[in-house]
Motif scaffolding. Structure first.
Motif, short mmCIF file in Angstrom:
data_model
loop_
_atom_site.label_atom_id
_atom_site.label_comp_id
_atom_site.label_asym_id
_atom_site.label_seq_id
_atom_site.Cartn_x
_atom_site.Cartn_y
_atom_site.Cartn_z
N ALA A 1 -11.65 -14.93 -26.17
CA ALA A 1 -12.63 -15.68 -26.97
C ALA A 1 -12.09 -15.72 -28.40
N LEU A 2 -12.90 -16.24 -29.32
CA LEU A 2 -12.44 -16.45 -30.68
C LEU A 2 -11.91 -15.19 -31.33
N ASN A 3 -12.60 -14.07 -31.14
CA ASN A 3 -12.14 -12.81 -31.72
C ASN A 3 -12.22 -11.67 -30.70
N GLN A 4 -11.86 -12.01 -29.45
CA GLN A 4 -11.88 -11.02 -28.37
C GLN A 4 -10.56 -11.06 -27.62
N PHE A 5 -10.13 -9.89 -27.15
CA PHE A 5 -8.88 -9.77 -26.39
C PHE A 5 -9.17 -9.48 -24.92
N LYS A 6 -8.23 -9.89 -24.07
CA LYS A 6 -8.24 -9.52 -22.66
C LYS A 6 -6.88 -8.91 -22.33
N ILE A 7 -6.89 -7.74 -21.69
CA ILE A 7 -5.65 -7.10 -21.25
C ILE A 7 -5.47 -7.38 -19.76
N ASP A 8 -4.47 -8.18 -19.42
CA ASP A 8 -4.14 -8.44 -18.02
C ASP A 8 -3.18 -7.35 -17.53
N VAL A 9 -3.58 -6.64 -16.49
CA VAL A 9 -2.82 -5.49 -16.01
C VAL A 9 -2.30 -5.75 -14.60
N THR A 10 -1.06 -5.37 -14.35
CA THR A 10 -0.50 -5.34 -13.00
C THR A 10 -0.15 -3.90 -12.68
N GLU A 11 -0.67 -3.39 -11.58
CA GLU A 11 -0.43 -1.99 -11.22
C GLU A 11 0.72 -1.87 -10.22
N HIS A 12 1.41 -0.73 -10.30
CA HIS A 12 2.40 -0.40 -9.26
C HIS A 12 1.66 -0.17 -7.94
N GLU A 13 2.26 -0.61 -6.87
CA GLU A 13 1.67 -0.41 -5.54
C GLU A 13 1.87 1.03 -5.08
N GLU A 14 0.84 1.60 -4.47
CA GLU A 14 0.98 2.92 -3.83
C GLU A 14 1.66 2.73 -2.48
N VAL A 15 2.77 3.44 -2.27
CA VAL A 15 3.55 3.22 -1.04
C VAL A 15 3.55 4.42 -0.11
N SER A 16 3.27 5.62 -0.64
CA SER A 16 3.26 6.82 0.21
C SER A 16 2.51 7.93 -0.50
N ARG B 1 -7.90 13.75 1.06
CA ARG B 1 -7.55 13.25 2.39
C ARG B 1 -6.38 12.28 2.29
N ALA B 2 -5.58 12.28 3.34
CA ALA B 2 -4.43 11.38 3.38
C ALA B 2 -4.85 10.02 3.92
N ASP B 3 -4.31 8.99 3.32
CA ASP B 3 -4.51 7.62 3.82
C ASP B 3 -3.65 7.44 5.06
N GLU B 4 -4.27 7.12 6.18
CA GLU B 4 -3.54 6.99 7.45
C GLU B 4 -2.52 5.86 7.41
N ASN B 5 -2.68 4.92 6.48
CA ASN B 5 -1.76 3.78 6.41
C ASN B 5 -0.52 4.07 5.56
N GLN C 1 8.50 2.19 11.52
CA GLN C 1 7.67 2.69 10.42
C GLN C 1 6.34 3.23 10.94
N SER C 2 5.71 2.50 11.82
CA SER C 2 4.40 2.89 12.31
C SER C 2 4.46 4.14 13.18
N ASP C 3 5.65 4.49 13.67
CA ASP C 3 5.79 5.68 14.51
C ASP C 3 6.12 6.92 13.69
N VAL C 4 6.33 6.77 12.37
CA VAL C 4 6.63 7.89 11.48
C VAL C 4 5.33 8.42 10.88
N SER C 5 5.08 9.72 11.03
CA SER C 5 3.87 10.30 10.44
C SER C 5 4.17 11.05 9.15
N GLN C 6 5.34 11.69 9.07
CA GLN C 6 5.64 12.49 7.88
C GLN C 6 7.15 12.65 7.74
N ILE C 7 7.61 12.71 6.47
CA ILE C 7 9.03 12.92 6.18
C ILE C 7 9.15 14.12 5.25
N ASN C 8 9.88 15.14 5.72
CA ASN C 8 10.10 16.35 4.91
C ASN C 8 11.53 16.38 4.39
N TYR C 9 11.65 16.82 3.15
CA TYR C 9 12.98 17.04 2.59
C TYR C 9 13.42 18.45 2.97
#
Length: 265
Positions: A113-128, A152-156, A184-192
């Motif tokens: 707006a005339l004297n207002q700001f908007k912050i457009d944000v893009t987030e990193h995707e959660e992958v694991s 709790r762990a996300d099953e996806n 990928q779908s057959d992997v449940s966990q990866i340990n180092y």
């Protein structure tokens, strides 16, 4: 004689009329310029001392996992302070957001707006998720671990454990997401699970009950053979892909912890 004089005077006035009109227009033009020269500085001065020259509001769009107020606070934008000086320094404000909030991939400040700001944000995707002390920490697409535990762990999302290096995490994630979807779908966990002679070693827990030992660097290549190998196995066991591909059964007389230790050696 008198008529001739009147006619001559009328002709002279008629000749002067266009000149008078031009002069009148020039006067109007000069007057307009003078009014403009005085009005513009006055309007500029009034604008700078008016509330319109101060930032009145900041809003945030595009955020999914971060609170809007947290983003605004990390930017250091100040409501009530000069509008244009903050807008001209907007890149510095967005840089602060990205530096302080690991979830933020990029941010952009715009006028809403005339004297207002908007912050457009893009987030990193959660992958694991990184498992630590019975809690789960989101891992972002850049390998950054967000230190905000989830109960709790996300099953996806695939779970990673015992990783302590962002480079290790990034390499593992990149290889994992280059695998075919069915693997990928057959992997449940990866340990180092590095050994004395191999710092790249992983133990992959499969949903079908098998475990795969593989190097981070050749995970994408070697895991392509897993479906065929698993199909030929009579019982669940360990698929060792560290050097070549070897299959061995679990030691029924060993505890699960002992099995893990043997695999890491």
């Amino acid at each position: 004689m008198t008529k001739n004089k009147e006619r001559t005077s009328l002709l002279r006035f008629t000749d002067r009329l266009p000149k008078l009109k031009r002069h009148h227009k020039q006067l109007h033009k000069r007057l307009f310029i003078l009014i403009t020269l005085f009005t513009i500085p006055l309007l500029v001065t009034l604008y700078y001392i008016s509330p319109l020259n101060s930032l009145s509001k900041v809003e945030v769009e595009g955020n999914q996992n971060i609170d809007s107020q947290e983003i605004i606070a990390s930017s250091d934008l100040q409501v009530g302070q000069k509008l244009w000086s903050q807008y001209l320094d907007r890149e510095e404000f967005t840089r602060k957001i990205v530096q302080e909030l690991p979830r933020v991939k990029n941010a952009e400040i715009k006028f809403s707006a005339l004297n207002q700001f908007k912050i457009d944000v893009t987030e990193h995707e959660e992958v694991s998720l990184l498992a630590e002390d019975e809690k789960y920490y989101p891992i972002l697409e850049n390998g950054e671990v967000v230190r905000q535990p989830e109960e709790r762990a996300d099953e996806n999302k695939v779970i990673l454990e015992n990783f302590n290096s962002q480079n290790q995490i990034m390499s593992t994630i990149e290889n994992y997401y280059n695998l075919p979807d069915e693997i990928q779908s057959d992997v449940s966990q990866i340990n180092y699970t590095p050994s004395r002679n191999n710092e790249e070693l992983l133990t992959i827990f499969m949903n079908d009950g098998n475990r795969v030992i593989v190097n981070i660097s050749n995970m994408e290549q070697q895991m392509q053979y897993y479906p065929q190998v698993a199909q030929e196995m009579d019982d669940n066991g360990i698929v060792d892909m560290e050097v070549g591909i070897f299959v061995r059964p679990y030691d029924e007389n060993s505890t699960e912890d002992e099995q893990d230790e043997n695999e890491a050696e």
